[in-house]
Each structure stands twice: as structure tokens, then as C-alpha cells.
Design an enzyme around this catalytic site. Structure first.
Site, PDB file in Angstrom:
ATOM      1  N   GLU A   1       0.823  -1.208   0.000  1.00 22.56           N
ATOM      2  CA  GLU A   1       0.000   0.000   0.000  1.00 22.56           C
ATOM      3  C   GLU A   1       0.859   1.261   0.000  1.00 22.56           C
ATOM      4  OE1 GLU A   1      -0.154  -2.637   2.114  1.00 22.56           O
ATOM      5  OE2 GLU A   1      -2.040  -2.613   3.204  1.00 22.56           O
TER       6      GLU A   1
ATOM      7  N   CYS B   1      -2.663  -2.600   7.724  1.00 25.32           N
ATOM      8  CA  CYS B   1      -2.093  -2.470   9.063  1.00 25.32           C
ATOM      9  C   CYS B   1      -2.277  -1.015   9.510  1.00 25.32           C
ATOM     10  CB  CYS B   1      -0.614  -2.850   9.033  1.00 25.32           C
ATOM     11  SG  CYS B   1       0.441  -1.617   8.239  1.00 25.32           S
TER      12      CYS B   1
END
Length: 166
Positions: A58, A86
């Protein structure tokens, strides 16, 4: 094309990118940033290869998208990722003003959009990212499970070889 078909098309690309990570010995996670229906950036896990704890799929895709759009604010973008984000990645999405994140598999140990907390929509943050979970979750989850099964077998073989070599 329906929205479900569009989501599957972009998630399939993220799965393909996750395979790149796996080929490099990384945990297979892939991400795609879409703006106006077009992929503008992509990423896959590169933590080990880049010696960088922030080199999550990401983060790589968000950095590229900022360069492409010439703005760290990624308004009107959708990020597709094979695994629930996360805390680091989720807050980067908040800070960069991603409009929506769509993820496949849940991460019951580190995921922060449904598994542990809901960081993308946390009351105190200044931007809320909408999300959708479970897009192609079986394919995303199986890619990760297969990787960790192989890793456990490899570690077992290494341990057994150490014992027999002594």
C-alpha cells in the site's frame, strides 16, 4: 460492466502483484490505486528486498500515486489491496485522503478495519476513508495461506537438516 466486475478486475491485478512479492520471497500482498477508473499506481510488498519496514504494498502504491497526481492528497482514488491494512498503511490512507479502500482477506492479528479496530473511520481523525472488505477474499486468503504453509515446511526442513548435520 458492473461495480462487482470492476472491483474483481482491480483486485485480480492486486493478486497478480502479490505474486511478484512472493516470487521475491516477500509476504504476498499487492495493491493498486485507481483514479477515474484507471490504475495509476501499483505496489507489492518489498520489505525484505528494500530493507525497509515501510515498504508495504500500500505504501509503495500510495507514494507512486502521489508522484503521478503531483499531490500527496489522493482525492477521488480507490486503493485495492489483497490484505486488510495495518495501522501504518491505514493512517497513510487517511492522511493522503484516499476515498475508499477495498481489501480481500482479513488480518486478524494486525488489520485495522474490522479485525482489531476501525482506524479508517476513527472518530478523532480528520478524514474518514470508506471501505469494503471481502472482495475475492478466498483467492486473497488462499494466496497468503499457501505462502505460509510453504514457509513452515521450508523452516521444518531446515531444522531437520540442522539436526542431521550435527
Amino acid at each position: 460492466m458492473t461495480q462487482i466486475e470492476i472491483d474483481h478486475q482491480f483486485m485480480q491485478r492486486a493478486i497478480e502483484l502479490a505474486a511478484n512479492a512472493e516470487a521475491e520471497g516477500e509476504v504476498p500482498v499487492g495493491a493498486v490505486v485507481v483514479h477515474d477508473g484507471v490504475v495509476i499506481s501499483e505496489g507489492w510488498n518489498r520489505l525484505v528486498g528494500q530493507h525497509d519496514a515501510t515498504a508495504h504494498a500500500e505504501m509503495i502504491a500510495l507514494r507512486q500515486a502521489g508522484k503521478i497526481l503531483q499531490n500527496y492528497r489522493l482525492h477521488d482514488t480507490v486503493l485495492y489491496v489483497t490484505l486488510e491494512p495495518c495501522p501504518m498503511c491505514a493512517y497513510a490512507m487517511v492522511h493522503s485522503r484516499v476515498s475508499k479502500v477495498i481489501f480481500g482477506a482479513s488480518d486478524t492479528k494486525r488489520g485495522v478495519e474490522g479485525s482489531i479496530i476501525n482506524l479508517l473511520r476513527y472518530d478523532s481523525v480528520n478524514h474518514h476513508v470508506t471501505y469494503q472488505s471481502g472482495v475475492m477474499k478466498e483467492a486473497c486468503g488462499e494466496q497468503l495461506r499457501a505462502f505460509f504453509r510453504r514457509r513452515r515446511i521450508e523452516k521444518k526442513v531446515i531444522r531437520e537438516n540442522r539436526v542431521t548435520c550435527k
